[in-house]
Design an enzyme around this catalytic site. Structure first.
Site, PDB file in Angstrom:
ATOM      1  N   PHE A 254       0.811  -1.223   0.000  1.00  0.00           N
ATOM      2  CA  PHE A 254       0.000   0.000   0.000  1.00  0.00           C
ATOM      3  C   PHE A 254       0.842   1.270   0.000  1.00  0.00           C
ATOM      4  O   PHE A 254       0.358   2.341   0.337  1.00  0.00           O
ATOM      5  CB  PHE A 254      -0.938  -0.002   1.209  1.00  0.00           C
ATOM      6  N   LEU A 255       2.130   1.135  -0.358  1.00  0.00           N
ATOM      7  CA  LEU A 255       2.990   2.318  -0.216  1.00  0.00           C
ATOM      8  C   LEU A 255       2.636   3.409  -1.217  1.00  0.00           C
ATOM      9  O   LEU A 255       2.187   3.157  -2.333  1.00  0.00           O
ATOM     10  CB  LEU A 255       4.468   1.947  -0.306  1.00  0.00           C
TER      11      LEU A 255
ATOM     12  N   LEU B  25      -9.570  14.172   0.204  1.00  0.00           N
ATOM     13  CA  LEU B  25     -10.755  14.975  -0.082  1.00  0.00           C
ATOM     14  C   LEU B  25     -10.312  16.346  -0.595  1.00  0.00           C
ATOM     15  O   LEU B  25     -11.036  17.317  -0.513  1.00  0.00           O
ATOM     16  CB  LEU B  25     -11.595  15.112   1.200  1.00  0.00           C
TER      17      LEU B  25
ATOM     18  N   GLY C 205      -3.766  10.907 -10.753  1.00  0.00           N
ATOM     19  CA  GLY C 205      -3.023  10.319 -11.866  1.00  0.00           C
ATOM     20  C   GLY C 205      -2.065   9.305 -11.297  1.00  0.00           C
ATOM     21  O   GLY C 205      -2.287   8.774 -10.213  1.00  0.00           O
TER      22      GLY C 205
ATOM     23  N   CYS D  76      -0.964   4.047 -10.609  1.00  0.00           N
ATOM     24  CA  CYS D  76      -1.788   3.113  -9.821  1.00  0.00           C
ATOM     25  C   CYS D  76      -3.282   3.389  -9.909  1.00  0.00           C
ATOM     26  O   CYS D  76      -4.016   2.612 -10.513  1.00  0.00           O
ATOM     27  CB  CYS D  76      -1.331   3.136  -8.374  1.00  0.00           C
TER      28      CYS D  76
ATOM     29  N   LYS E  44      -5.175   3.228 -13.529  1.00  0.00           N
ATOM     30  CA  LYS E  44      -5.205   1.917 -14.196  1.00  0.00           C
ATOM     31  C   LYS E  44      -5.864   0.862 -13.296  1.00  0.00           C
ATOM     32  O   LYS E  44      -6.477  -0.081 -13.792  1.00  0.00           O
ATOM     33  CB  LYS E  44      -3.812   1.495 -14.674  1.00  0.00           C
TER      34      LYS E  44
ATOM     35  N   LYS F 106       2.289  13.891  -8.787  1.00  0.00           N
ATOM     36  CA  LYS F 106       2.070  14.476  -7.467  1.00  0.00           C
ATOM     37  C   LYS F 106       3.419  14.957  -6.948  1.00  0.00           C
ATOM     38  O   LYS F 106       4.465  14.585  -7.501  1.00  0.00           O
ATOM     39  CB  LYS F 106       1.439  13.452  -6.513  1.00  0.00           C
TER      40      LYS F 106
ATOM     41  N   ARG G  77       3.761   8.963 -14.944  1.00  0.00           N
ATOM     42  CA  ARG G  77       2.760   8.064 -15.531  1.00  0.00           C
ATOM     43  C   ARG G  77       1.367   8.669 -15.334  1.00  0.00           C
ATOM     44  O   ARG G  77       0.995   9.052 -14.230  1.00  0.00           O
ATOM     45  CB  ARG G  77       2.840   6.679 -14.878  1.00  0.00           C
TER      46      ARG G  77
HETATM   47  C1  UGA Z   1      -1.627   5.096  -4.419  1.00  0.00           C
HETATM   48  C2  UGA Z   1      -2.207   4.711  -3.059  1.00  0.00           C
HETATM   49  O1  UGA Z   1      -2.394   5.873  -2.261  1.00  0.00           O
HETATM   50  C3  UGA Z   1      -1.258   3.755  -2.332  1.00  0.00           C
HETATM   51  O2  UGA Z   1      -1.849   3.345  -1.106  1.00  0.00           O
HETATM   52  C4  UGA Z   1      -1.021   2.531  -3.224  1.00  0.00           C
HETATM   53  O3  UGA Z   1      -0.116   1.641  -2.631  1.00  0.00           O
HETATM   54  C5  UGA Z   1      -0.438   3.002  -4.558  1.00  0.00           C
HETATM   55  O4  UGA Z   1      -1.355   3.907  -5.182  1.00  0.00           O
HETATM   56  C6  UGA Z   1      -0.252   1.788  -5.421  1.00  0.00           C
HETATM   57  O5  UGA Z   1      -1.253   1.225  -5.866  1.00  0.00           O
HETATM   58  O6  UGA Z   1       0.881   1.316  -5.556  1.00  0.00           O
HETATM   59  P1  UGA Z   1       0.258   6.813  -5.232  1.00  0.00           P
HETATM   60  O7  UGA Z   1      -0.153   6.440  -6.619  1.00  0.00           O
HETATM   61  O8  UGA Z   1       1.709   6.866  -4.878  1.00  0.00           O
HETATM   62  O9  UGA Z   1      -0.411   5.805  -4.175  1.00  0.00           O
HETATM   63  O10 UGA Z   1      -0.323   8.270  -4.978  1.00  0.00           O
HETATM   64  P2  UGA Z   1      -1.479   8.915  -4.083  1.00  0.00           P
HETATM   65  O11 UGA Z   1      -0.862   9.612  -2.957  1.00  0.00           O
HETATM   66  O12 UGA Z   1      -2.541   7.936  -3.801  1.00  0.00           O
HETATM   67  O13 UGA Z   1      -2.045  10.014  -5.082  1.00  0.00           O
HETATM   68  C7  UGA Z   1      -2.715   9.615  -6.278  1.00  0.00           C
HETATM   69  C8  UGA Z   1      -3.216  10.800  -7.042  1.00  0.00           C
HETATM   70  O14 UGA Z   1      -4.343  11.373  -6.385  1.00  0.00           O
HETATM   71  C9  UGA Z   1      -2.226  11.927  -7.226  1.00  0.00           C
HETATM   72  O15 UGA Z   1      -2.277  12.364  -8.568  1.00  0.00           O
HETATM   73  C10 UGA Z   1      -2.719  13.004  -6.280  1.00  0.00           C
HETATM   74  O16 UGA Z   1      -2.393  14.287  -6.731  1.00  0.00           O
HETATM   75  C11 UGA Z   1      -4.219  12.771  -6.310  1.00  0.00           C
HETATM   76  N1  UGA Z   1      -4.944  13.241  -5.104  1.00  0.00           N
HETATM   77  C12 UGA Z   1      -4.687  12.705  -3.890  1.00  0.00           C
HETATM   78  C13 UGA Z   1      -5.914  14.209  -5.233  1.00  0.00           C
HETATM   79  O17 UGA Z   1      -6.191  14.707  -6.335  1.00  0.00           O
HETATM   80  N2  UGA Z   1      -6.617  14.610  -4.119  1.00  0.00           N
HETATM   81  C14 UGA Z   1      -6.372  14.098  -2.897  1.00  0.00           C
HETATM   82  O18 UGA Z   1      -7.041  14.512  -1.925  1.00  0.00           O
HETATM   83  C15 UGA Z   1      -5.384  13.124  -2.774  1.00  0.00           C
END
Ligand code: UGA
Length: 441
Positions: A157-158, A258, A265, A268, A271, A331, A338
């Site tokens: 879940f990282l 939220l 994007g 993870c 897709k 982010k 990606r």
């Molecule tokens: C995500 C999950 O949070 C991890 O728990 C999981 O292990 C990982 O995918 C995976 O499947 O390997 P990650 O892709 O690193 O992690 O990034 P996130 O922190 O989840 O952010 C995802 C996207 O959501 C980013 O583009 C971020 O900008 C966006 N986001 C996040 C928002 O637009 N609003 C928010 O409130 C939070």
């Protein structure tokens, strides 16, 4: 220390490299395996091939202990390890929403050929439910040790940017197993993590596979939910920023994930929800997660709407206008591009004839390779030079800290689209900027 299993980690991307390095730091003997000899050489020489805060220091530390090395040789890995972690990617297929399992199948096949004694293979990659059962059969049929080799599933879940902390001290661990022996092996392999009181949920293989996609789908849904509210705010004059803050006080809802804006994007969330929808359809229960299509749709509309805001600010046409795009990574604290919303927006504007210049603190090399049609600046300020409009697309701390007057002194116009709700609107407006953000009046 001696009864600790010896570990291998197959696949040294964001997930695998972090896992291998952290496990070695925690006291295990680890061999990392990758089919890319370039990556192997870099890691062996102490260089992390991607941006992840804290990881380079830990790699140095791990290599110094002599407990960590990297190889491209599966025979070496098979002979060495007791527990083998599969950490290769499962990207979206080119012409389908389904996950591409080529790398997982290849990794498992290459490894299994060299498993000549009792061993545990542990899947960490995100896979469609049912994959583990298929792989267990595959391993049994290929491995010289046959039934002596078992498969377990241990979803990861990282989050990129927090990968070290999330690996060393995760919120929870999920052990999908089919025997008490496999559970015991996993408990030994994660002993230092579990000793900190991290909760473990032991499940069957299919539940473990599902936990991961269910978690990512939930997170995506939460983000798209608030962004759907932003769409309503846009036509009513309400303020989604205040709305989100008010919702967050309800502990049942909570404020995490939220944050409204440009949406999700990365490699993870996008897709994973597509592959999950596809898999559910294959299983005849597509209706159950049909809403995930809508989640995806809301998310895509945020990108289009951000482009619209830039066009509006430029008086209805961006052709020939200079757009300063702050951010490329999907982010902050990552160099991963990606499915990056930032670059999607930048490329769309460029396609409309705008002269787009991009700056990102970490993702420049990756962006330049994939989007050679865009311009690139040396810094945020250099990028903003003579800009008709600035658009903030990734909320790096250094962008949050920009002084509106300093930037206003170099731009042609004081116009900004805050795609991530990262700036203090009153402060920017006070400095004479025309400030626009999705879902805010
Ligand atoms: C995500 C999950 O949070 C991890 O728990 C999981 O292990 C990982 O995918 C995976 O499947 O390997 P990650 O892709 O690193 O992690 O990034 P996130 O922190 O989840 O952010 C995802 C996207 O959501 C980013 O583009 C971020 O900008 C966006 N986001 C996040 C928002 O637009 N609003 C928010 O409130 C939070």
């Amino acid at each position: 220390m001696n009864n600790r299993p010896r570990l291998t980690v197959i696949g040294t991307g964001y997930l695998g490299a972090t896992h291998a390095i952290c496990m070695a730091v925690m006291g295990f003997e680890v061999v990392g395996v990758d089919v890319d000899p370039g990556k192997v050489a870099k890691l062996n020489s102490g260089e992390v091939p991607f941006f992840e805060p804290g990881l380079p220091e830990l790699l140095t530390k791990a290599l110094e202990t002599g407990r960590l090395r990297f190889t491209a040789d599966f025979a070496d890995a098979g002979a060495f390890g007791d527990v083998h972690f599969i950490c290769v990617g499962t990207p979206q297929q080119r012409d389908s929403p389904a996950a591409d399992l080529t790398y997982v199948d290849a990794a498992v096949t290459s490894l299994a050929r060299h498993l000549t004694r009792r061993a545990l293979v542990v899947g960490k990659s995100t896979v469609p439910v049912g994959t583990a059962a298929r792989l267990a059969e595959l391993i049994r049929s290929i491995a010289p040790a046959g039934d002596q080799v078992e498969l377990a599933w241990n979803p990861e879940f990282l989050r990129e940017g927090f990968a070290v902390d999330d690996t060393m001290k995760p919120d929870r661990m999920v052990f999908g197993v089919t025997s008490a022996w496999a559970e015991e092996q996993l408990r030994s392999a994660f002993q230092p993590v579990l000793a900190q009181g991290v909760p473990v949920k032991v499940t069957d293989l299919q539940t473990a596979e599902l936990v991961k996609v269910a978690a990512n789908s939930f997170l995506a849904t939460k983000i798209s939910y608030i962004n759907a509210m932003a769409e309503i705010c846009e036509v009513t004059g309400a303020d989604v920023h205040d709305l989100a803050e008010a919702l967050a006080y309800d502990e049942r809802i909570g404020g995490k994930f939220l944050r409204p804006g440009l949406g999700f994007g990365g490699g993870c969330l996008p897709k994973d929800i597509r592959a999950f929808t596809h898999r559910a359809e294959e299983l005849g229960v597509g209706q159950a997660v049909g809403f995930l299509r809508e989640i995806d749709g809301i998310n895509r509309r945020r990108r289009a709407r951000t482009v619209d805001l830039v066009v509006e600010l430029c008086g209805g046409d961006v052709a020939g206008k200079k757009v300063a795009a702050l951010g490329a990574a999907f982010k902050p604290n990552s160099d991963d591009i990606r499915d990056a919303p930032a670059l999607d927006v930048a490329a769309t504007l460029a396609g409309m004839g705008a002269q787009v210049v991009v700056y990102d603190p970490a993702a420049m090399d990756n962006a330049k390779k994939q989007y050679p049609q865009l311009g690139y600046g040396e810094s945020a300020l250099a990028t903003a030079q003579d800009a008709d409009v600035v658009v903030l697309l990734t909320e790096w701390t250094e962008f949050r800290e920009i002084d509106p007057d300093t930037m206003g002194a170099v731009t042609a116009q004081r116009r900004i689209v805050d795609g991530r709700h990262a700036l203090d609107a009153a402060r920017w407006r006070g400095a004479g900027w025309e400030y626009r953000a999705l879902g805010r009046p």
